[in-house]
Design a protein around this motif. Structure first.
Motif: not given
Length: 281
Positions: A238-252
């Motif tokens: 599971p993802i530890k930090d969904g908010l951080a993961a979402g931001k990194e994905i969206s930044a691409l």
């Protein structure tokens, strides 16, 4: 977050940058459901299918709908039960003057066939309520959505709603997002899709995440209602930090939207073999 309420089971008659950040994954706390009714009906003798459970959750969700509301209509097998129930209530006169904002072409087709009045978000920029299914639900009511391919329109419509009610069966419960091992979708533009697939894979490289282009049965790329492709991410933990993961994905660059629906749901209705549990904020 409010405690869970229990409903006895009824009878059943039929900002951009190019730097990739290392994201740590872990298994978070487990979800503990409590029922408020100690005299809940035992249903061990009944054999409930997944569709039975979805229908139970959908029937409960429709109780949130009042005449005169503007509604976001979700996409997927569970949301289809919601739309069908709304059609029945309109036909019987128990609901009147509702307007639906569909999140996909197939939901639009179903709603029209049932006589549900439809409009678009441009004409109704604020919705009273949205009801939709989910692919995963974590203990904090964060979601993974989009395995049905409608994540972009779903997120836009549900973000515009005063309330967002999620309907799901208990197989969708996870301890952390990505925990099911099934797809977490990312919608990308067709141009240089493979470049973005590689970048998404590299973003979670040390966690062993696998990225795959979604294909149709005929082997051709799946194309969303917005003419984009979907790259599905398969997490091993599971993802530890969904908010951080979402931001990194969206930044691409070239990523249109991702399937992490974070801090959006106001209530989640979960149907299991012991009844329907409602968890809200």
């Amino acid at each position: 977050m409010a405690s869970l309420s229990f409903v006895s089971l009824p009878s059943l008659s039929s900002s951009h940058h190019n730097t990739s950040t290392h994201l740590i994954l872990r298994t978070p706390k487990s979800l503990k459901l409590r029922t408020a009714n100690p005299r809940a009906v035992s249903v061990k003798a009944l054999t409930l299918t997944q569709d039975d459970l979805k229908k139970l959750a959908a029937d409960k969700a429709v109780e949130y709908v009042k005449s005169g509301m503007v509604l976001g209509l979700g996409t997927g097998s569970t949301a289809a039960f919601v739309v069908a129930k709304l059609g029945d209530l309109l036909k019987s006169g128990q609901l009147t003057d509702i307007v639906g904002i569909p999140t996909s072409k197939r939901t639009e087709e179903q709603a029209r066939s049932l006589g549900i009045p439809l409009s678009i978000l441009d004409d109704h920029p604020r919705l009273d309520l949205a009801i939709d299914g989910a692919d995963e639900v974590d203990p904090d009511l964060n979601l993974v959505k989009g395995r049905g391919g409608a994540l972009l329109r779903e997120k836009i419509v549900e973000a515009a709603s005063d309330k967002f009610v999620v309907v799901a069966d208990d197989t969708k419960l996870v301890t952390g997002l990505g925990g099911s091992g099934l797809a977490m979708p990312v919608e990308v533009v067709q141009f240089c899709w493979k470049y973005n697939l590689v970048r998404l894979q590299d973003l979670f490289k040390e966690e062993g995440v696998e990225a795959k282009l979604r294909l149709k049965d005929d082997g051709k790329p799946y194309v969303t209602d917005n003419s984009n492709y979907i790259v599905d991410l398969y997490f091993k933990t599971p993802i530890k930090d969904g908010l951080a993961a979402g931001k990194e994905i969206s930044a691409l660059e070239g990523v249109v939207e991702h399937g992490l629906f974070l801090d959006m749901a106001t209530a989640v209705i979960i149907a299991g073999k012991d009844g329907v549990n409602v968890k809200d904020k």
